[in-house]
Design an enzyme around this catalytic site. Structure first.
Site, PDB file in Angstrom:
ATOM      1  N   ASP A 282      -7.117   2.448  -7.571  1.00 14.78           N
ATOM      2  CA  ASP A 282      -5.735   2.104  -7.242  1.00 14.78           C
ATOM      3  C   ASP A 282      -5.783   1.093  -6.084  1.00 14.78           C
ATOM      4  OD1 ASP A 282      -3.003   1.906  -7.092  1.00 14.78           O
ATOM      5  OD2 ASP A 282      -2.634   4.052  -7.081  1.00 14.78           O
TER       6      ASP A 282
HETATM    7  C1  NOJ Z   1      -0.252   1.346  -6.362  1.00 20.74           C
HETATM    8  C2  NOJ Z   1       0.248   2.342  -7.350  1.00 20.74           C
HETATM    9  O1  NOJ Z   1      -0.140   3.637  -6.969  1.00 20.74           O
HETATM   10  C3  NOJ Z   1      -0.239   2.086  -8.763  1.00 20.74           C
HETATM   11  O2  NOJ Z   1       0.405   2.978  -9.621  1.00 20.74           O
HETATM   12  C4  NOJ Z   1      -0.013   0.655  -9.159  1.00 20.74           C
HETATM   13  O3  NOJ Z   1      -0.417   0.442 -10.472  1.00 20.74           O
HETATM   14  C5  NOJ Z   1      -0.766  -0.232  -8.189  1.00 20.74           C
HETATM   15  N1  NOJ Z   1      -0.254  -0.014  -6.848  1.00 20.74           N
HETATM   16  C6  NOJ Z   1      -0.678  -1.705  -8.536  1.00 20.74           C
HETATM   17  O4  NOJ Z   1       0.574  -2.186  -8.269  1.00 20.74           O
END
Ligand code: NOJ
Length: 751
Positions: A282
């Site tokens: 993530d």
């Molecule tokens: C953080 C989020 O937790 C995740 O779900 C998302 O896909 C990513 N950022 C990218 O934006």
């Protein structure tokens, strides 16, 4: 798209296995050969470059210099096809090996045409809704050159304080497995190679939804048995559905951040499930292992992530900066890097990027908001709405209603009704309830519009009084309340789940007019609306319904469509009941309906254990609405439940048949649900678990025989020996309208 309409209308009686038919995640020999040939030509730096995902810098020149050197494998957040092609051209024509970039974006519940939030889609209990939504999103996003989405989110969430409950399919493992697999199929289409397919990325692996206290990013404490019985199955289903990629989660579970968790990434995902796709972190979750106190510095963070089984790092650069040194020092083996790069290249080959890297720059203008997309989004919004109350059949509105008052901050809030995770959908394309109602009723009805509050958090007693006074002139009041989209989603958690601002006062003032109040709630989560439910004649819960929410709600209010949604998550009476979910284990003193509540207790009462069961003195045990609950304009009767056998072996299939009758006046669709309880196990088992559901459409007076097939093998669970087995013994089974109703029947599983 015609097929979409057809399928959405179909009776969905297929067993879960039907959702997992495209298990195409095994490498084919030709692709593997191409991967190996390319890998053999790559320098260590080029390999590590593939493991780097950057978020667009905006400036093409800056990005190009990195791409030329082979230091970028994927770019996040580019949405202009001309720029996407320009960047891709640098990768193909100016980097040494010409490896294409993988362009990514969070396309969660639509790109331009926005569908209901995933929690709303889950309320439809219709995998075709989820599949159609993902397909439309894929067609629109791929038309600008995006070939990777970070969805579906299939975190089981049992705490509505957690803002990200909006992004998933709710509290239930089976429902989330079915809907999540359908989303994977919709995003990826028949073949990843098709230019309209985008790689899915089930997330967040794993346990993120169990954040303590419902506070985002918080630690989780999920023991392995619960992890395997509750949190992992949706991800396994997504793997079987062919998901190309996975994303690790932010949380640490029992002290181990997912991005550094070898057990989940290697043992389970690769070892047990045979996943051969790409695992991405993530956003900065590799370097966040430093904040967790799990890594001392970026170097240790990179080492722990890669050695645990991560292939690509999202935005935090520890891989590009630290891996060359780590390999030199032998702390990360080059063979580990090779394996990660294979996983990345394999997906790029499967997407057809090497053969067809560019997007037709003119395509998107013909694709966005296509009529069939809007129609599918409307159908999804219709099926996602849950009728929670309907006193004296106030809904659907009858022809005797000549004047309606439209009030509330969500009645004409085109941006807010789209919900969380909407970067690309445009509010000027949103159809709001106010506009849809006006369009529908034309000059046949008088519409009084007085919002009372400009937005959901507004405090404005004068506005409330003005709205109540205007509404008192109407035959029926339609109150659109809820949450602005920013109140749910990532990092948007709440400790108080009552309606915000003066919305409670608004409903109370409207109720005081004596006119029937129909309350429509547009929100990202279940809210504690017990008082407003009492004050309203009818309540329709639409979650954030997306671009076409207005026409869908107008159709439902006037009976052109009949509600069929069911709660995908338990609605608490008050926050103190959380976590509250139907599939809990029993205590040694299970709750009964003989609760002793605060007002039942005498002053200076003796020190007894007050009924001796598991409940709250101020809230009782039951929630406001149980999981699986939802009314229709018609009524349904279940009868004649029959099992194919009273005793079955583990390799047999139980057939459950029952009659379902429409006993009311409208054609309607009922989501029939099958629950099972394993009465006694080597460990305690949930009081009920959803195992099947079916949408059954019946005309007034029509009766159908419906059947479910349930392989006994699906009763397996992770038992005392941490083995997945079906334990012989007695089972109870319900076929019912929700998780709290229905009579049980029994069967046995024998050796
Ligand atoms: C953080 C989020 O937790 C995740 O779900 C998302 O896909 C990513 N950022 C990218 O934006």
């Amino acid at each position: 798209m015609k097929a979409m309409k057809f399928f959405s209308a179909c009776l969905f009686l297929l067993p879960f296995v039907s959702c997992t038919q495209v298990a195409t995640n095994k490498g084919d020999a030709a692709t593997e050969k191409r991967v190996e040939a390319l890998l053999s030509k790559m320098t260590l730096e080029e390999k590590i470059g593939q493991m780097n995902q950057i978020s667009s810098y905006g400036n093409i020149e800056d990005m190009s210099s990195l791409i030329k050197k082979g230091e970028v494998g994927s770019i996040l957040n580019e949405i202009d096809p001309v720029r996407i092609n320009a960047l891709q051209r640098v990768a193909i024509e100016e980097s040494r090996l010409g490896i294409p970039l993988l362009m990514a974006r969070d396309v969660i519940h639509g790109f331009k045409t926005i569908f209901p939030i995933p929690l709303g889609q889950a309320a439809s209990f219709n995998p075709q809704v989820a599949k159609d939504g993902a397909r439309v999103a894929a067609i629109e996003a791929s038309s600008v050159g995006i070939r990777w989405t970070f969805a579906p989110m299939i975190d089981i969430a049992r705490d509505p304080r957690w803002g990200r409950i909006a992004e998933g399919c709710g509290e239930d493992t089976y429902l989330t497995s079915v809907m999540g697999a359908a989303m994977v199929e919709g995003f990826q289409g028949d073949s990843l190679n098709n230019p309209t397919s985008i790689a899915a990325c089930p997330k967040h692996f794993v346990g993120y939804g169990a954040a303590e206290g419902g506070r985002d990013y918080n630690s989780t404490f999920i023991p392995e048995r619960r992890l395997r019985n509750v949190y992992l199955p949706p991800f396994e289903a997504a793997t079987k559905a062919g998901a190309a990629t996975f994303m690790t989660s932010f949380n640490d579970n029992d002290g181990v951040p997912s991005t550094g968790n070898t057990f989940i990434l290697k043992d389970v995902l690769r070892g047990e499930w045979g996943f051969d796709g790409l695992v991405v972190t993530d956003w900065a979750s590799a370097s966040e292992m430093i904040s967790h106190g799990f890594a001392a510095d970026p170097k240790e963070a990179a080492m722990k992530a890669v050695n645990a089984g991560v292939d690509m790092e999202m935005v935090s650069y520890t891989f590009v900066k630290e891996l060359p040194e780590l390999v030199k020092e032998g702390k990360v083996k080059e063979s580990t890097i090779d394996e990660a790069v294979r996983n990345i290249l394999r997906i790029k080959y499967r997407l057809g990027l090497f053969d067809n890297p560019y997007v037709d720059e003119k395509l998107s203008s013909t694709v966005m908001y296509a009529p069939s997309h809007l129609e599918a989004a409307k159908q999804a919004a219709v099926e996602s709405a849950i009728l929670l109350k309907n006193d004296k059949g106030i809904l659907p509105l009858q022809s005797s209603v000549k004047t309606v008052a439209v009030v509330g901050p969500m009645a004409n809030a085109p941006y807010e009704q789209l919900g969380t995770w909407v970067f690309d959908g445009e509010k000027n394309r949103t159809q709001t309830p106010l506009n849809a109602i006006k369009e529908m009723v034309g000059d046949k009805l008088q519409v009084i519009y007085e919002p009372g509050l400009a937005y959901s958090r507004e405090k404005n007693p004068a506005g409330v009084a003005k709205a109540a006074s205007a509404a008192s002139r109407a035959d029926v009041i339609l109150a659109f309340v809820g949450e602005e989209s920013i109140l749910s989603g990532e990092a948007h958690c709440l400790a108080d789940l009552d309606l915000q601002g003066d919305q409670k006062a608004l409903i109370a003032a409207l109720a005081k007019t004596g006119k029937p109040v129909v309350t429509v709630v547009m929100a990202g989560r279940p809210l504690t609306i017990g008082k407003e439910v009492e004050e309203s004649a009818a309540v329709l819960y639409s979650f954030h319904p997306g671009t076409m929410g207005g026409p869908a709600l107008a159709d439902l209010l006037w009976g052109k469509a009949v509600p069929s949604g069911k709660t995908p998550v338990t609605f608490p009476k008050m926050v103190g009941q959380i976590p509250v979910y139907y599939a809990h284990n029993n205590t040694g003193r299970p709750a009964t309906r003989n609760e002793v509540l605060l007002n039942d207790i005498a002053v200076e009462a003796g020190q007894t254990s007050l009924g001796c069961t598991s409940f709250y003195m101020d809230a009782g045990f039951d929630p406001l609405f149980p999981f699986g609950y939802g009314l229709s304009y018609t009524t349904f009767k279940y009868s004649n439940v029959k099992l194919s056998s009273a005793a079955l072996k583990k390799n047999e299939v139980l057939t459950v048949t029952f009659d379902l009758e429409n006993t009311g006046k409208y054609e309607g669709t009922e989501v029939a649900q099958l629950y099972v309880q394993d009465k006694v196990g080597s460990v305690t088992r949930p009081v009920k678990e959803l195992k099947r559901f079916a949408r059954v459409t019946l005309k007034p007076g029509e009766k159908k025989s419906v059947s479910f097939e349930l392989p006994i093998s699906e009763l397996a669970f992770w038992n005392i020996d941490m083995a997945k087995v079906v334990e012989p013994g007695d089972f109870a089974l319900w076929v019912a309208s929700d998780s709290q109703s229905g009579e049980n029947v029994f069967f046995k599983v024998i050796d």
